[in-house]
Design an enzyme around this catalytic site. Structure first.
Site, PDB file in Angstrom:
ATOM      1  N   ALA A 173       0.823  -1.213   0.000  1.00 39.39           N
ATOM      2  CA  ALA A 173       0.000   0.000   0.000  1.00 39.39           C
ATOM      3  C   ALA A 173       0.858   1.263   0.000  1.00 39.39           C
ATOM      4  CB  ALA A 173      -0.948  -0.022   1.199  1.00 39.39           C
ATOM      5  N   HIS A 174       0.171   2.405  -0.032  1.00 42.44           N
ATOM      6  CA  HIS A 174       0.833   3.709  -0.148  1.00 42.44           C
ATOM      7  C   HIS A 174       1.729   4.002   1.055  1.00 42.44           C
ATOM      8  CE1 HIS A 174      -1.960   5.532   2.771  1.00 42.44           C
ATOM      9  NE2 HIS A 174      -2.887   4.789   2.192  1.00 42.44           N
ATOM     10  N   ASN A 175       2.865   4.618   0.774  1.00 38.13           N
ATOM     11  CA  ASN A 175       3.806   5.106   1.788  1.00 38.13           C
ATOM     12  C   ASN A 175       4.501   4.002   2.581  1.00 38.13           C
ATOM     13  OD1 ASN A 175       1.611   7.517   1.600  1.00 38.13           O
ATOM     14  ND2 ASN A 175       3.663   8.334   2.034  1.00 38.13           N
ATOM     15  N   SER A 178       1.705   3.044   5.084  1.00 40.03           N
ATOM     16  CA  SER A 178       2.635   3.694   6.011  1.00 40.03           C
ATOM     17  C   SER A 178       3.339   2.727   6.949  1.00 40.03           C
ATOM     18  CB  SER A 178       1.916   4.780   6.823  1.00 40.03           C
ATOM     19  OG  SER A 178       1.380   5.762   5.959  1.00 40.03           O
TER      20      SER A 178
END
Length: 360
Positions: free
Chosen positions: A251-253, A271
């Site tokens: 996923a993102h980050n 994250s």
């Protein structure tokens, strides 16, 4: 109908080397006939005459006496009476290197730039780059020297691919992604898709723009049908030398350290920070905004719900120390027996209570 052909090295004639020549490749020691000609590579159970096989696990040593292979790669302390062997420090690694060298000549790859490829005029294409049919390379993209892009791939606006990359068919690498040198990405993978971000407003889910990017460092390999989401801000990072199996969601980050191993069907929420050398087994799930320390090993199907200190081995749902989870599972399997015991004791207590009342 076309005649069928067995897919083996000897028939294709791409391998014909003596044991001495093979030993020189892997810096091994021949015990037996140095002039024995090897015409194929195979597993120890499937091997035929003319094949070279290997023993990496001691449990396969008994098979060395029955295998039809002509020669065997072995550890230096193993003897195989009646067989020619090549002794090496790491037979599995040696076998892999031999296979890579021998079969490289038989691997198809595009040459030059195919006439159906669509390449923006301001894209920068390096030296000795191969681009297959129907590849689309957008404006201001940069493709490094000696990179190969197979058919049907999409390389987005301002995306950078380093030197010596290998991009297999039907890979999508969206805009502003950066990949280092010698990166391998297998078919069906999407890099730089939007992170999953929404905010509830006025009775509906409103999309949060994902304006960050993805950075893939040198020597990363990403399997088939993997998704690596771009960051909401800043970047999602896959660290140098990391190897990712098929069907993984990142996923993102997410920030992933160097030389991690991520096995099939892992899901990593947004994250998450993963330390260098961590290993996530198949179907591991990681909750968002956690830190997984350097060298952590998460056994298959573990669900990580809190941050994990470096060097820990974990398993279970929720994930906890591996040995604690093993003890819990062992106890859990005995629950049916405990239920029978409790029922029996309950019955006996009831009978004793009746006797007490009767005698009282």
């Amino acid at each position: 109908m076309p005649k069928s052909r067995k897919n083996d090295t000897s028939e294709k004639g791409i391998m014909r080397k003596t044991l001495a020549e093979i030993a020189a490749i892997v810096k091994g020691e021949v015990v037996g006939d140095q002039n024995l000609v090897i015409t194929g590579l195979s597993g120890i159970k499937e091997a035929r005459r003319g094949d070279l096989t290997f023993i990496a696990n001691p449990k396969y040593i008994p098979l060395s006496r029955t295998t039809k292979a002509s020669a065997i790669l072995t550890p230096r302390n193993v003897e195989v009476p009646g067989k020619s062997v090549i002794r090496t420090e790491n037979p599995s690694l040696a076998f892999s290197r031999i296979a890579s060298l021998i079969f490289e000549a038989d691997t198809f790859s595009p040459k030059g730039v195919h006439r159906t490829a669509v390449i923006a005029k301001d894209a920068v294409i390096g030296k000795n780059v191969a681009i297959g049919p129907y590849v689309n390379i957008e404006s201001r993209a940069h493709v490094g020297d000696n990179t190969t892009i197979y058919s049907g791939c999409y390389i987005g606006h301002r995306t950078v691919l380093g030197k010596g990359c290998l991009i297999y068919p039907n890979v999508t690498i969206r805009e502003r992604v950066t990949a280092g040198d010698r990166v391998i990405i297998h078919s069906g993978t999407v890099v730089g898709s939007d992170g999953f971000g929404y905010v509830w407003a006025d009775g509906k889910h409103e999309k949060i723009p994902q304006i960050g990017t993805v950075v893939i460092e040198d020597d990363v390999e990403i399997g088939a049908n993997v998704t690596v989401d771009r960051a909401r801000f800043d970047k999602t990072v896959i660290g140098e030398g990391t190897k990712i199996d098929n069907l993984v969601q990142i996923a993102h980050n997410v920030i992933m350290g160097k030389h991690c191993i991520i096995i099939s069907q892992v899901g990593i929420s947004g994250s998450v920070v993963i330390g260098e050398g961590a290993i996530l087994g198949g179907q591991v799930g990681v909750h968002g905004h956690l830190t997984i320390g350097k060298g952590v090993i998460a056994a298959s199907r573990a669900v990580v719900t809190k941050s994990i200190a470096p060097g820990q081995k974990i398993s279970g749902f929720p994930a906890r120390a591996f040995l604690a989870e093993q003890r819990f599972q062992a106890a859990l399997r005995r629950v049916p027996d405990y239920i029978k015991i409790i029922r029996g004791l309950t019955k006996r207590v009831g009978e004793l209570e009746k006797k007490v009342k009767k005698n009282g």
